[in-house]
Write a protein that holds these residues in place. Structure first.
Motif, short mmCIF file in Angstrom:
data_model
loop_
_atom_site.label_atom_id
_atom_site.label_comp_id
_atom_site.label_asym_id
_atom_site.label_seq_id
_atom_site.Cartn_x
_atom_site.Cartn_y
_atom_site.Cartn_z
N ILE A 27 1.12 -1.28 0.08
CA ILE A 27 0.37 0.04 0.14
C ILE A 27 1.21 1.28 -0.04
O ILE A 27 1.81 1.21 0.78
N THR A 28 0.65 2.27 -0.79
CA THR A 28 1.55 3.15 -0.58
C THR A 28 -0.01 4.63 -1.04
O THR A 28 -0.90 4.59 -1.20
N LYS A 29 0.50 5.69 -0.56
CA LYS A 29 0.31 6.97 -0.22
C LYS A 29 1.36 7.80 -0.52
O LYS A 29 2.07 8.44 -0.07
N THR A 30 0.48 8.66 -1.64
CA THR A 30 0.59 9.93 -2.60
C THR A 30 0.09 11.06 -2.08
O THR A 30 -1.54 10.90 -1.73
N LEU A 31 0.81 12.17 -2.03
CA LEU A 31 -0.70 13.82 -1.60
C LEU A 31 -0.34 14.39 -3.64
O LEU A 31 0.91 14.43 -4.21
N LYS A 32 -1.16 14.26 -3.95
CA LYS A 32 -1.22 14.50 -5.22
C LYS A 32 -2.29 16.37 -4.94
O LYS A 32 -2.87 17.02 -4.42
N LEU A 33 -1.00 17.87 -5.29
CA LEU A 33 -1.66 19.04 -5.43
C LEU A 33 -2.08 19.19 -6.47
O LEU A 33 -1.32 18.75 -7.51
N THR A 34 -2.88 19.89 -7.09
CA THR A 34 -3.65 19.91 -8.28
C THR A 34 -4.07 22.01 -8.53
O THR A 34 -4.52 22.11 -7.41
N PHE A 35 -3.80 22.41 -9.29
CA PHE A 35 -3.36 23.33 -10.07
C PHE A 35 -4.07 23.84 -11.00
O PHE A 35 -3.98 23.10 -12.06
N LEU A 36 -4.86 25.18 -11.51
CA LEU A 36 -4.73 25.51 -12.11
C LEU A 36 -3.86 26.30 -13.34
O LEU A 36 -2.76 26.84 -12.40
N ASN A 37 -3.82 26.24 -14.23
CA ASN A 37 -2.32 26.82 -15.36
C ASN A 37 -2.32 27.95 -15.59
O ASN A 37 -3.86 28.94 -15.91
N GLY A 38 -1.70 29.09 -15.91
CA GLY A 38 -2.55 30.25 -16.57
C GLY A 38 -2.88 29.72 -17.49
O GLY A 38 -3.95 31.29 -18.46
N GLU A 39 -3.30 28.79 -18.46
CA GLU A 39 -4.47 28.85 -19.62
C GLU A 39 -5.69 28.11 -19.50
O GLU A 39 -6.29 27.38 -20.06
N LYS A 40 -6.48 28.04 -18.37
CA LYS A 40 -6.74 27.39 -16.66
C LYS A 40 -6.97 25.90 -16.89
O LYS A 40 -8.29 25.56 -17.49
N LYS A 41 -6.11 25.31 -17.66
CA LYS A 41 -6.18 23.44 -18.01
C LYS A 41 -5.58 23.41 -16.25
O LYS A 41 -5.27 24.27 -16.02
N LYS A 42 -5.92 22.12 -15.67
CA LYS A 42 -5.08 21.57 -14.69
C LYS A 42 -3.62 20.73 -14.55
O LYS A 42 -3.30 20.12 -15.59
N ASN A 43 -2.83 21.06 -13.69
CA ASN A 43 -1.86 20.46 -13.87
C ASN A 43 -1.76 19.71 -12.13
O ASN A 43 -1.77 20.81 -11.14
N SER A 44 -1.19 18.78 -11.83
CA SER A 44 -0.60 18.05 -10.73
C SER A 44 0.84 18.27 -10.11
O SER A 44 1.50 17.54 -11.17
N ILE A 45 1.05 18.00 -9.02
CA ILE A 45 2.22 17.60 -9.13
C ILE A 45 1.92 16.78 -7.69
O ILE A 45 1.11 16.47 -6.59
N THR A 46 2.67 15.04 -7.55
CA THR A 46 2.18 13.93 -7.14
C THR A 46 3.70 14.08 -6.13
O THR A 46 4.55 13.60 -6.61
N LEU A 47 3.44 13.42 -4.68
CA LEU A 47 4.56 14.04 -3.92
C LEU A 47 5.20 11.89 -3.05
O LEU A 47 3.51 11.91 -2.75
N ALA A 48 5.55 11.60 -2.83
CA ALA A 48 5.52 10.03 -2.27
C ALA A 48 6.02 10.67 -1.47
O ALA A 48 5.52 9.50 -0.69
N ASP A 49 6.59 11.14 -0.82
CA ASP A 49 6.50 10.60 0.84
C ASP A 49 6.27 11.82 1.33
O ASP A 49 7.49 12.66 2.01
N ALA A 50 5.22 12.43 1.39
CA ALA A 50 4.55 13.35 1.71
C ALA A 50 4.06 13.44 3.27
O ALA A 50 4.60 11.95 3.82
N VAL A 51 4.03 14.30 4.25
CA VAL A 51 3.57 13.58 5.57
C VAL A 51 2.67 13.50 5.71
O VAL A 51 1.72 14.12 5.18
#
Length: 86
Positions: free
Chosen positions: A3-27
């Motif tokens: 079982i793995t647990k990640t933290l996914k951070l989702t943003f809108l970019n300058g063109e209103k499209k979604k981009n995400s950052i996924t962190l494997a070893d987040a608190v």
């Protein structure tokens, strides 16, 4: 089974499209305020862009994602076990 647990951070970019950052070893168990502050810091840094478009401009969401992996077979694991026994 793993079982793995990640933290996914989702943003809108300058063109209103979604981009995400996924962190494997987040608190684990960060609060909404902590995550909003971190995401606002990332957005205000404005260091991630391509062709003049900011990738992480507006924070949208933060989620912990849990994933369960059940191997049916894994020849790579067998090789690692053999090398460890040598």
């Amino acid at each position: 089974m793993a079982i793995t647990k990640t933290l996914k951070l989702t943003f809108l970019n300058g063109e209103k499209k979604k981009n995400s950052i996924t962190l494997a070893d987040a608190v684990d168990n960060l609060t909404e305020d902590q995550l909003r502050q971190a995401m606002n810091t990332i957005a205000s840094a404005n260091v991630f862009e391509k062709d003049g478009v900011a990738y992480y401009k507006t924070p949208v969401s933060a989620s912990y994602v849990e994933r369960t992996v059940t191997d049916v077979f894994n020849d790579g694991a067998k090789k690692a076990d053999t090398k460890a026994a040598e």
